[in-house]
Every structure is written in structure tokens, then in C-alpha cells.
Write a protein that holds these residues in place. Sequence first.
Motif, PDB file in Angstrom:
ATOM      1  N   PHE A 157       0.834  -1.200   0.000  1.00  0.00           N
ATOM      2  CA  PHE A 157       0.000   0.000   0.000  1.00  0.00           C
ATOM      3  C   PHE A 157       0.870   1.252   0.000  1.00  0.00           C
ATOM      4  O   PHE A 157       2.107   1.174  -0.004  1.00  0.00           O
ATOM      5  N   THR A 185      -7.098   7.002   4.026  1.00  0.00           N
ATOM      6  CA  THR A 185      -7.487   6.629   2.670  1.00  0.00           C
ATOM      7  C   THR A 185      -6.633   7.386   1.671  1.00  0.00           C
ATOM      8  O   THR A 185      -6.770   8.607   1.520  1.00  0.00           O
ATOM      9  N   GLY A 190      -3.869   4.362  -7.657  1.00  0.00           N
ATOM     10  CA  GLY A 190      -4.368   3.238  -6.861  1.00  0.00           C
ATOM     11  C   GLY A 190      -4.973   3.791  -5.587  1.00  0.00           C
ATOM     12  O   GLY A 190      -4.657   4.919  -5.175  1.00  0.00           O
ATOM     13  N   ILE A 191      -5.842   3.026  -4.955  1.00  0.00           N
ATOM     14  CA  ILE A 191      -6.501   3.481  -3.731  1.00  0.00           C
ATOM     15  C   ILE A 191      -6.288   2.451  -2.628  1.00  0.00           C
ATOM     16  O   ILE A 191      -6.563   1.262  -2.823  1.00  0.00           O
ATOM     17  N   THR A 192      -5.767   2.911  -1.477  1.00  0.00           N
ATOM     18  CA  THR A 192      -5.605   2.014  -0.338  1.00  0.00           C
ATOM     19  C   THR A 192      -6.210   2.656   0.901  1.00  0.00           C
ATOM     20  O   THR A 192      -6.085   3.860   1.122  1.00  0.00           O
ATOM     21  N   ASN A 205      -6.080  -2.784   2.382  1.00  0.00           N
ATOM     22  CA  ASN A 205      -6.253  -3.511   1.126  1.00  0.00           C
ATOM     23  C   ASN A 205      -4.984  -3.436   0.285  1.00  0.00           C
ATOM     24  O   ASN A 205      -4.215  -2.474   0.369  1.00  0.00           O
ATOM     25  N   GLY A 207      -3.240  -2.497  -2.645  1.00  0.00           N
ATOM     26  CA  GLY A 207      -3.524  -1.533  -3.698  1.00  0.00           C
ATOM     27  C   GLY A 207      -2.814  -1.781  -5.007  1.00  0.00           C
ATOM     28  O   GLY A 207      -3.066  -1.077  -5.991  1.00  0.00           O
ATOM     29  N   SER A 215     -10.190   2.109  -8.769  1.00  0.00           N
ATOM     30  CA  SER A 215      -9.518   3.406  -8.752  1.00  0.00           C
ATOM     31  C   SER A 215      -9.446   3.955 -10.173  1.00  0.00           C
ATOM     32  O   SER A 215      -9.985   3.342 -11.107  1.00  0.00           O
ATOM     33  N   GLY A 220      -9.444  -3.189  -8.507  1.00  0.00           N
ATOM     34  CA  GLY A 220      -9.812  -3.516  -7.134  1.00  0.00           C
ATOM     35  C   GLY A 220     -10.418  -4.909  -7.051  1.00  0.00           C
ATOM     36  O   GLY A 220     -10.113  -5.800  -7.846  1.00  0.00           O
TER      37      GLY A 220
END
Length: 367
Positions: A157, A185, A190-192, A205, A207, A215, A220
Motif C-alpha cells: 500500500f 485513505t 491506486g486506492i488504499t 487492502n 492496492g 480506482s 480492485g
Amino acid sequence: MLQPLYRILVINPGSTSTKIGVFSDGNCIFEQTIRHSQEEITYFNRIIDQYDFRKKIILQTLDYEGINISKLSAVCGRGGLLKPIEGGTYEVNEAMLQDLRHSINGEHASNLGGILAHEIASGLNIPAYIVDPVVVDELEDIARYSGVPDIPRKSIFHALNQKAVARRAANDLNKSYDNINLIVTHMGGGITVGAHHKGKVIDVNNGLHGDGPFSPERAGTVPAGDLVSLCFSGQYYRDEIMKKIVGQGGMMAYLKTNNAIEIEKRIKNGDETAQKTYDAMAYQIAKEIGSMSAVLYGKVDAIILTGGLAYGDKFNDLITERVNWIADTMIYPGENELEALNSGVLRVLNKEESPSVYPINENRKGV
């Protein structure tokens, strides 16, 4: 007694650029993004082979800008795909260099960070460091279960930015990072979403190409059975499937762009598909925040939104209105990676924390 002023060079290698900054304590006195042409990059067979080329350009740039490197106190590089390690500031040692050179956890431009820092620092007889690489692993054992023993959940992440803004938020709350619970957040390509419990990210999570919200360019979590069917349909090669998950997934798949500014313009112009997709991404982020609140037993001091997407006020509002019953939302837009690297080294030089030693316990392989 006045504390000494430390001058630190920080290096953040990307796929086609190298960001560098020089800090005097907490103040940035020089920053530049060095761009590398496709011709220059493709000359090298492996990313790791680029270190000498990038080192020369960094030193040439500093010299041209009148930066006297003999005044440096330390050099810090972006941490790469190393063995799973706990968060912290690590002094570059031979074990780390060997793992970076052999790309033990995969090839990525960030692997050059520790090597470049060492190469420059060793010539000046000063220490080299990395700070909170993407492989920071502080997961509780229960968080490693995936339902398939052969595929444990992994901690990959945006550790550098998550840890940095968590400390910043704790300071703004007049509390210690080691004594509070936060949900952080990071919202970028990417999103973690990480559950920070008393200074440790006990669940997050993956990412890179694992789970969590979709994302701008990553899929995801997707329905596993349907993904298996797609893999064995005979329509796609492995690399094509991976591109659907990383690079061409998420917003790219639905809207053919990963540019949030462009998407917001489409929404203003009445594009319903863009609006629904934008809303869905915010919805999935809010769901992930909700799941992390369960990890923390609902005891959350604050929810933090950070990364490039956090510049979008309307996007932040879409998330906040779903999660504000959990805790107040604090917003820190951008990534500020150079500042985060510098801060990690300053904590060590100022003896606020001890440098960590790589490698630590190598038995952290999941359940």
C-alpha cells in the motif's frame, strides 16, 4: 541549546522521471523533477541497470543548480519492493542492497531509491536511508486470511504517504500517533484504505493488484469466479488480463481516462456515465472505510482522505456524507512524498526514533 541544521537529499525514482529535493531540516530549499525520455529508458534491459545513468543526472543537476553536496548530512531514497518489513526509517545496508539489485519482490523504479541513496552517500561518508516502503507489513494475523490458504492477503500500500499524513493528523489533533486510531485513505492511481491502530497499520487492502475499491486505473476487488472464467476463456493472454486489473481497470475501463479533472468536466457537461462511475468509486471507498471501522471496533479518532483525488471537494463530499457517522474527516490533498522521506530521516537524526535494521523477522509470510 539550538539543534543542528541537517541538510538532506531525497530521491524518488519513477518509471520515466526522478524527483529530487534538498531540505534544510523541514524546509525544502530545492526541488526538481528530472524527466527521462523513452529512448533513454528503453536502452536498459532492466530497471535496476539504470542506477548509474540516474546517479549521474542527479549529480549533474545538483551541480548545475549550485547545490554543494559536501554539506549534506544524509541521503534518502524511496523504498522499493523489499521483503515485508515494519514501518520506519531504515539505514541502507548490504542485505537491502542485495535484495534491491535482485528485485526479490518484483521490478519497480522505486527499487532504485535505496541504491541511488547509497551510491551518493557512500562517496560523502554519510548515511543513506529509506522510509516506509510500499511493502510495510504490520498486519494482524487475522487480517492475512483470504479464504484460500495458498493466497494469503498481502500488505502492499501507499505506506509512505499514509504514515506521513497519519502523523500529521495526530499532531493536528494534539495527540500521539502511537496512541490513536485512524482510518487513512490514499486516493491516487491506486486506492488504499488502512486501519491505523496505535502507530501500526493492522489491516489494509492490497492496492497494487489485489482488493479494495476500484480506482482511476485499477480494478480492485472483482467477482472471483467470473475472473477465473475470463482467464480460461481463451480470449486473453495473462498480460492482457493483468492490464484489465492494473492500468486499464477502474475509471480507465469505464471512461477511457484516468484523469479526474477531465472526468469532473464531463460531469459538469452532463455526462451521466461519468457521474455514475465517479459516484461508484466514492461509494466503494466509503464501503472500505466502513469495513476498516469494524477492524477498529468502531473506535476511530478520525478518517483521513489524502492523495491526488483528495483535491476534488465534491469527491471528498461524496465519501464524507457516507462515513461521517464513524468519525470526523480530515483532508490532506496530494502525496508530498519528498517531504515524507525527509521527515523520516529527520526523526532519526534528531534522535526522536532509532533507525530500523533490514532485514527483520523473515517469517512474516502470511497464514
